[in-house]
Design a protein around this motif. Structure first.
Motif, mmCIF file in Angstrom:
data_model
loop_
_atom_site.group_PDB
_atom_site.id
_atom_site.type_symbol
_atom_site.label_atom_id
_atom_site.label_comp_id
_atom_site.label_asym_id
_atom_site.label_seq_id
_atom_site.Cartn_x
_atom_site.Cartn_y
_atom_site.Cartn_z
ATOM 1 N N THR A 230 15.950 -1.864 -2.681
ATOM 2 C CA THR A 230 15.231 -0.725 -2.085
ATOM 3 C C THR A 230 14.668 0.233 -3.132
ATOM 4 O OG1 THR A 230 17.330 0.444 -1.749
ATOM 5 C CG2 THR A 230 16.471 -0.809 0.120
ATOM 6 N N ARG A 231 15.214 0.222 -4.333
ATOM 7 C CA ARG A 231 14.618 1.015 -5.417
ATOM 8 C C ARG A 231 13.295 0.388 -5.861
ATOM 9 N NH1 ARG A 231 19.966 1.659 -7.241
ATOM 10 N NH2 ARG A 231 19.779 0.003 -8.810
ATOM 11 N N HIS A 232 13.233 -0.944 -5.792
ATOM 12 C CA HIS A 232 12.007 -1.656 -6.170
ATOM 13 C C HIS A 232 10.985 -1.681 -5.038
ATOM 14 C CE1 HIS A 232 14.500 -3.064 -9.474
ATOM 15 N NE2 HIS A 232 13.443 -3.587 -10.033
ATOM 16 N N GLU A 233 11.488 -1.858 -3.831
ATOM 17 C CA GLU A 233 10.616 -2.020 -2.658
ATOM 18 C C GLU A 233 10.906 -0.882 -1.687
ATOM 19 O OE1 GLU A 233 8.443 -4.303 -3.016
ATOM 20 O OE2 GLU A 233 9.375 -5.480 -4.602
ATOM 21 N N ASN A 234 10.133 0.183 -1.793
ATOM 22 C CA ASN A 234 10.442 1.391 -1.029
ATOM 23 C C ASN A 234 9.239 1.823 -0.182
ATOM 24 O OD1 ASN A 234 11.717 3.689 -0.120
ATOM 25 N ND2 ASN A 234 11.161 4.904 -1.910
ATOM 26 N N SER A 235 9.276 1.492 1.105
ATOM 27 C CA SER A 235 8.196 1.906 2.007
ATOM 28 C C SER A 235 8.729 1.974 3.426
ATOM 29 C CB SER A 235 7.032 0.906 1.956
ATOM 30 O OG SER A 235 7.342 -0.251 2.722
ATOM 31 N N LEU A 236 7.960 2.624 4.292
ATOM 32 C CA LEU A 236 8.333 2.698 5.707
ATOM 33 C C LEU A 236 8.364 1.297 6.319
ATOM 34 C CD1 LEU A 236 8.456 4.624 8.437
ATOM 35 C CD2 LEU A 236 6.216 3.587 8.747
ATOM 36 N N VAL A 237 7.441 0.434 5.897
ATOM 37 C CA VAL A 237 7.359 -0.928 6.458
ATOM 38 C C VAL A 237 8.653 -1.680 6.148
ATOM 39 C CG1 VAL A 237 5.999 -3.049 6.530
ATOM 40 C CG2 VAL A 237 4.860 -0.868 6.205
ATOM 41 N N ARG A 238 9.130 -1.547 4.914
ATOM 42 C CA ARG A 238 10.406 -2.170 4.562
ATOM 43 C C ARG A 238 11.551 -1.568 5.381
ATOM 44 N NH1 ARG A 238 13.448 0.391 0.497
ATOM 45 N NH2 ARG A 238 14.220 1.272 2.436
ATOM 46 N N ALA B 247 0.823 -1.216 0.000
ATOM 47 C CA ALA B 247 0.000 0.000 0.000
ATOM 48 C C ALA B 247 0.858 1.267 0.000
ATOM 49 C CB ALA B 247 -0.916 -0.004 1.218
ATOM 50 N N LEU B 248 2.045 1.174 0.590
ATOM 51 C CA LEU B 248 2.920 2.351 0.731
ATOM 52 C C LEU B 248 4.076 2.360 -0.266
ATOM 53 C CD1 LEU B 248 3.159 2.278 4.633
ATOM 54 C CD2 LEU B 248 2.021 4.071 3.302
ATOM 55 N N ASN B 249 4.220 1.281 -1.023
ATOM 56 C CA ASN B 249 5.409 1.110 -1.866
ATOM 57 C C ASN B 249 5.466 2.130 -3.009
ATOM 58 O OD1 ASN B 249 7.702 0.124 -3.059
ATOM 59 N ND2 ASN B 249 6.772 -1.760 -3.834
ATOM 60 N N SER B 250 6.530 2.917 -3.018
ATOM 61 C CA SER B 250 6.725 3.892 -4.104
ATOM 62 C C SER B 250 7.892 3.467 -5.001
ATOM 63 C CB SER B 250 6.992 5.288 -3.519
ATOM 64 O OG SER B 250 8.182 5.255 -2.731
ATOM 65 N N GLY B 251 8.247 2.181 -4.912
ATOM 66 C CA GLY B 251 9.381 1.657 -5.687
ATOM 67 C C GLY B 251 9.109 1.617 -7.181
ATOM 68 N N ILE B 252 10.188 1.535 -7.945
ATOM 69 C CA ILE B 252 10.108 1.495 -9.407
ATOM 70 C C ILE B 252 10.484 0.102 -9.881
ATOM 71 C CG2 ILE B 252 11.025 2.491 -11.550
ATOM 72 C CD1 ILE B 252 11.846 4.879 -9.385
ATOM 73 N N LYS B 253 9.583 -0.530 -10.620
ATOM 74 C CA LYS B 253 9.826 -1.898 -11.101
ATOM 75 C C LYS B 253 10.527 -1.893 -12.463
ATOM 76 C CE LYS B 253 7.371 -4.337 -7.964
ATOM 77 N NZ LYS B 253 7.671 -3.541 -6.814
ATOM 78 N N GLY B 254 11.101 -3.041 -12.803
ATOM 79 C CA GLY B 254 11.567 -3.228 -14.176
ATOM 80 C C GLY B 254 13.057 -3.363 -14.380
ATOM 81 N N GLU B 255 13.836 -2.743 -13.521
ATOM 82 C CA GLU B 255 15.292 -2.737 -13.723
ATOM 83 C C GLU B 255 15.882 -4.090 -13.301
ATOM 84 O OE1 GLU B 255 19.004 -0.476 -11.465
ATOM 85 O OE2 GLU B 255 16.939 -0.128 -10.862
ATOM 86 N N THR B 256 16.737 -4.667 -14.153
ATOM 87 C CA THR B 256 17.368 -5.950 -13.794
ATOM 88 C C THR B 256 18.661 -5.707 -13.024
ATOM 89 O OG1 THR B 256 18.419 -5.999 -15.953
ATOM 90 C CG2 THR B 256 16.404 -7.295 -15.699
#
Length: 315
Positions: free
Chosen positions: A121-129, A91-100
């Protein structure tokens, strides 16, 4: 669900964020609806004029995404915790997908770990993480040529096995978790140097320690037909758990303080969960048994054969 919610409610930085979080029901995803209802619940729970709250709206929102929770059957608290944190994170994730991820094998282990973490952390970016996720280092060594390969993976909790003795220390469980195991027979991996399947050894260490460390005691066997009732003596005092010896790098200052326990009483056939939590202001322990709260629980009462999930905060 009640037990896990109480433990998360006593996770100071998560609750601090949720008490000021104001989402919206309209056009919300299923995960955002779970976050909205959880924030609303936390705000009610920490309002002094409110005595009891029923988390029905949260259960409804959670069941809409996870259908296995739509009835009132018994479920596993650690599984619920994983699904729940994953929904809050999504719900909070502002990460960017796609980069290998491409990493030069000639780099040092620490550099590989840093680059892997930065990518993650670029893919999975949230306070919970930020609060709950650490990084495991897995080392695979070929017993034929001695070639070593390392991989780095995120972890949300540590599921640690219990030794066969009826009473042990938490350190014995952690030692089993990081213990070197032999991969042979059907489990043999392919050695990147020999270019064929070889007998290897595999071991874990912790590369990056999370702010909040969740330790799951594996009391239920893989088949779920039996429950281990060993007493695991875990550190309960402030800064009492030192994880330094489990780190990939020598670091003497990895101290954690216990702040919550999810307890399971009963067997695989049926049981009941309660929570023991340390109040963030008074620093007193309380037992939460659904809508009944016991005041000032003695620290001697914390270690028992019911302890199932331990919540530690890095200090």
């Amino acid at each position: 669900m009640n037990s896990v919610i109480q433990c998360l409610s006593h996770t100071t930085e998560l609750t601090r964020f949720l008490r000021t979080h104001h989402g919206s029901r309209s056009s919300a995803t299923k995960d955002q609806l779970i976050l909205f209802e959880f924030a609303k619940l936390i705000q009610e729970m920490w309002t002094s004029s409110v005595h009891t709250v029923t988390p029905m709206d949260l259960k409804r929102a959670f069941s809409a995404k996870h259908r296995m929770y739509s009835d009132y059957n018994q479920q596993d608290a650690q599984e619920f915790l994983r699904f729940f944190l994953d929904s809050l994170h999504s719900a909070l994730n502002s990460g960017i997908k796609g980069e290998t991820l491409n990493i030069d094998d000639n780099l040092s282990d620490n550099k590989k770990a840093d680059l892997t973490w930065e990518w993650y952390t670029r893919h999975e970016n949230s306070l919970v993480r930020d609060l709950f996720v650490g990084q495991l280092k897995s080392t695979l060594k070929c017993t034929t040529c001695g070639n070593t390969s390392v991989t780095f993976d995120p972890f949300w909790d540590l599921s640690v096995p219990l030794p066969s003795s009826s009473r042990c220390k938490l350190e014995a469980c952690l030692d089993l978790f990081i213990r070197e195991e032999i991969l042979d027979g059907d489990e043999m991996p392919t050695c990147s140097k020999c270019k064929t399947r070889r007998k290897c050894t595999k071991s874990f260490t912790i590369q990056r320690f999370p702010k909040y460390l969740v330790i799951h005691l594996k009391r239920f066997s893989e088949t779920r037909w039996s429950k281990l009732s060993n007493i695991v003596e875990f550190p309960t005092a402030d800064r009492d758990l030192n994880m330094a010896s489990y780190g990939a790098n020598s670091n003497s200052n990895v101290h954690y303080s216990l702040y919550a326990i999810s307890n399971h009483m009963g067997s695989t056939a049926g049981g009941h969960y309660t929570a023991l939590c340390k109040h963030p202001v008074s620093r007193k322990w309380h037992e939460f048994n659904d809508n009944i709260v016991s005041d000032s629980v003695s620290e001697n009462f914390l270690v028992s054969s019911s302890a199932y999930i331990l919540f530690y905060e890095r200090t």
